[in-house]
Design an enzyme around this catalytic site. Sequence first.
Site, short mmCIF file in Angstrom:
data_model
loop_
_atom_site.label_atom_id
_atom_site.label_comp_id
_atom_site.label_asym_id
_atom_site.label_seq_id
_atom_site.Cartn_x
_atom_site.Cartn_y
_atom_site.Cartn_z
N LYS A 74 58.30 27.21 46.98
CA LYS A 74 57.05 27.06 46.24
C LYS A 74 55.96 26.45 47.13
O LYS A 74 54.82 26.92 47.16
CB LYS A 74 57.29 26.19 45.00
CG LYS A 74 56.15 26.24 44.00
CD LYS A 74 56.51 25.46 42.75
CE LYS A 74 57.31 26.29 41.76
NZ LYS A 74 58.75 26.08 41.81
N ARG B 122 56.50 19.68 40.49
CA ARG B 122 57.40 20.84 40.40
C ARG B 122 58.33 20.89 41.60
O ARG B 122 57.97 20.49 42.70
CB ARG B 122 56.59 22.14 40.32
CG ARG B 122 55.55 22.13 39.22
CD ARG B 122 54.70 23.37 39.23
NE ARG B 122 55.37 24.51 38.64
CZ ARG B 122 54.91 25.75 38.70
NH1 ARG B 122 53.81 26.03 39.39
NH2 ARG B 122 55.56 26.74 38.12
N GLY C 231 64.28 28.34 37.23
CA GLY C 231 64.70 27.67 36.01
C GLY C 231 65.82 26.65 36.19
O GLY C 231 66.22 26.01 35.22
N MET D 1 65.89 23.89 38.31
CA MET D 1 65.49 22.50 38.54
C MET D 1 64.27 22.17 37.70
O MET D 1 63.79 23.01 36.93
CB MET D 1 65.24 22.29 40.03
CG MET D 1 66.52 22.38 40.85
SD MET D 1 66.26 22.20 42.62
CE MET D 1 65.33 23.67 42.99
N ARG E 229 56.15 34.28 45.52
CA ARG E 229 57.43 34.37 46.22
C ARG E 229 57.87 35.83 46.21
O ARG E 229 57.40 36.63 45.39
CB ARG E 229 58.49 33.50 45.55
CG ARG E 229 58.79 33.87 44.11
CD ARG E 229 59.66 32.84 43.43
NE ARG E 229 59.84 33.14 42.02
CZ ARG E 229 60.31 32.27 41.12
NH1 ARG E 229 60.64 31.05 41.50
NH2 ARG E 229 60.45 32.62 39.85
N HIS F 287 96.68 45.73 43.60
CA HIS F 287 96.89 47.18 43.56
C HIS F 287 95.87 47.85 42.64
O HIS F 287 95.24 48.86 43.00
CB HIS F 287 98.32 47.49 43.06
CG HIS F 287 98.59 48.94 42.90
ND1 HIS F 287 98.43 49.60 41.70
CD2 HIS F 287 99.00 49.87 43.80
CE1 HIS F 287 98.74 50.88 41.86
NE2 HIS F 287 99.09 51.07 43.13
N SER G 285 93.98 50.99 64.26
CA SER G 285 93.27 50.85 62.99
C SER G 285 93.78 49.59 62.32
O SER G 285 94.98 49.50 62.00
CB SER G 285 93.52 52.07 62.09
OG SER G 285 92.85 51.91 60.85
N CYS H 48 90.58 49.66 58.32
CA CYS H 48 90.72 50.48 57.12
C CYS H 48 91.13 49.65 55.91
O CYS H 48 91.54 50.19 54.90
CB CYS H 48 91.72 51.60 57.36
SG CYS H 48 93.37 51.02 57.83
N TYR I 49 84.55 52.24 64.22
CA TYR I 49 84.24 52.62 62.85
C TYR I 49 84.86 51.63 61.87
O TYR I 49 85.74 50.83 62.22
CB TYR I 49 84.77 54.03 62.54
CG TYR I 49 86.28 54.13 62.50
CD1 TYR I 49 86.99 53.88 61.34
CD2 TYR I 49 86.99 54.48 63.65
CE1 TYR I 49 88.38 53.96 61.32
CE2 TYR I 49 88.38 54.57 63.63
CZ TYR I 49 89.07 54.30 62.46
OH TYR I 49 90.43 54.37 62.42
#
Length: 878
Positions: A22, A88, A97, A99, A331, A450, A764, A831, A851
């Site tokens: 702020k 504030r 909202g 604080m 903001r 799973h 992998s 993977c 990858y």
Amino acid sequence: MTRYVFMFDEHPNPSKEILGGKGYGLAVMSKIGLPVPYGFTITTETCKYGKDLPEDVVKQIDEHLIKLEKSSGKKFGDPENPLLVSVRSGAAVSMPGMMDTVLNLGLNDDTRAGLAKKTNNPRFAADSYRRFMQMFGNVVMEIEHDKFEKELNTIKNKHGKKLDTDLTTEELDEVIVAYRALIQKERGEFPTDPKKQLRMAIDAVFSSWMNPRAIAYRKLNDIRGLIGTAVNVQMMVFGNTGETSGTGVGFTRNPSTGENVAYGEYLLNAQGEDVVAGIRTPHPISVMEKELPDTYKQLMDVFHKLEEHFKDMQDLEFTVEEGKLFMLQCRSGKRTAAAAVRIAVEMVKEGLITKEDAIMRIEPNSVTQLLFPQLDAEDKKKFEVLAKGLPASPGAAIGKLAFTAEEVKERVSAGEKDVLLCREETCPDDIEGMNLAKGIVTARGGMTSHAAVVARGMGKCCVCGCGDLHIDAATKTISVGSKKFGPSDFFTLDGSTGQVYAGKVQVKDAEVSGNFETILNWANEFKRLGVRTNAETERDAKKAREFGAEGIGLARTEHMFFQGTRIRAVREMILSENVQGREVALAKLLPLQKGDFKDLFTVNEGLPVNIRLLDPPLHEFLPQTPAEMEEMSKEMGVSVEKIKVLCTNMHETNPMLGFRGCRLGVVYPEISRMQVRAIMEAACEVVESRADFNFKGVEIMIPVLAHMEEMKMLRELAVGVANKVLEEHKLTIERVPYTVGVMMELPRACIRADDIAQYADFFSFGTNDLTQTTLGYSRDDAGKFIPLYLEKGIYEKDPFQVLDQNGVGELIKMSVTKGRTTKPNLKCGICGEHGGEPSSVEFCHRVGLNYVSCSPFRVPVARIAAAQAAIKEKRAAK
């Protein structure tokens, strides 16, 4: 002396870290000439002192209050010309909202009279005084808000008034008297010295940094590393002086859709809390153009100027006092994923930002909102949350309750379309029921259980670990407290929040716009990591390719074993007592597996496909019930007792570390030979099906491997079978390229990576099991203690959801280095489920993997995360 206090236009290099969000916004708006009520910010660093502010801080506050008085031409506490202020909060990261705020501070009986005289508006002065007493009494003196509302409503009812704005000055005086009596009763005298009021309010705002809701908000939104909130003391401007004044909240663009139109709400004759509290219904900001046309035009100019400055959609608070506009906050505005994508793309086209900026604006995880159907937000409000679990796989699912995979299959076969699978936990045997169910809910299991892993791979809504649901498959009931539900009852699952509802909440189809595809295409321009998918069905492979997957990084062959009637052949193979018996059963499986692989190769024409040989313990495939054992005995021509003995002999104490993975291939090489043959015959046949078929290659992956000799042995087996199949089809390895590699999921394999790389064409990393074997945690049981570990700060994140970079990550890093010492061009990827988690993707980029591979619906997330990792690296190098 350390500076703790700065006037809004005073700090040479304003930042959110020092001034809070702020304070930073007020500083920037002041510097670029927007109409900001003057004031000062007490820095975030001061928050560490709480209520015990050092003398030098108090002195600086007093000095800056004098500067504010000189600027405003008013004096704090002066009964003739009083200066009133707001106090504030404002942390570096927006926490709307959470604080505390106090408005109209500085009022007492004398300054109220002075304000009434100065403005010639006694009602406005009375209204401001009652507001101040209520807010100060609640925020600073910690008296429940409802107690003030009760007094206010009593007086409104007494005089037959509906709204606060209907009260006269005399009636407001009654409210003030009632408030003063309430405060006296609850806390003693209301402070009348403005300097004391200010100090108490500053202390309260700093203290609010550690209030329960602020702590909970930071935890829920994973906000870490902040040192505290700043406090902003600002000259009051008043939206409650009459019909030419008002207050509002606005966005420079629509935060829901991203449309480039002003969006927001405002109220005439009101202060900020009136809009937020919902006591009065605010008007769309467009109405302001008719009611206050000149001010509206000025506000639109401010909207434009702020977007030009910040290069982003802004969330603003403003007040109009007697037709004059004042800006109270700006903001970066929170937005939906759809809005974020649209805004980013359109701002590039408008020349405000670059493609790099656009990609960095997108929160990768948020884009899953664009891929799954969602519950209608308005309709959801009509339903009570029945229970809450883990949001294991996003989307929405509605259906009647079924308690076993078999029941799902039977009911769907009978024509029922909407069925949910409800289980204590799922196992591989449930795969068909899971596939047919609209959604899945389990009482146990975590985010990588799973049910969660499979559901994400299927793109199916899933809620896991919903402990409040007592699921009794025997009686086909679910109990929640005193409520009971059965097969005829509908449930609604929200896979994005983990919430479960009784009944049918309306569903909205997700809308994927051209802007989303644009962002993903831009991501491809910057990313270096390839992004593949984990898939073993034609449907999943197609869906992943639609989302931009660059091949398959993991096809789990065991998932294919549960389709149709092939489980019988699998069981026959497992329970056979000799090689000949196993080979008879395997011969039945070979054409079925080959068909699956041909589907994968066809869908992924021009892309690589990685197929993992059989991984799980064999006992998972065995018959569990007496009826299944009876059926198996008839098919195999042996007694039920013998089947029971064979099943008992296959039991393992700790199957996760037991007879599985490459060990199956070492002990039963005929299993691996069948699978490699099925893979290679499928590859040859798709190549033979069309002369121009673009076969990019198959990667044959050996799982759960720990020793170089295992790799050497199974590589020789795979290469022998593969070359034989090529010879039978009169094809060359250039036309049907294949490689043989390893799934790195055991610490010993990582430690001896240089040895294993002699015989492996690729690594992998199976990070699900590598996390289990490194940490010694079972992912299915870790949910019992991981939440406490997170709370105590042992881990910042669940290591099964976010890669443990300092532990598991070090093993990966070491493996890559050692493996490439032996084989410089060694291909490396991951993977596990971490392949679609943004911070884990960034780690993979950093350590040089080729990858990542993830479930189909995480592919866009990984693409954006990979692009962001490359952009961050590029920017850091400058």
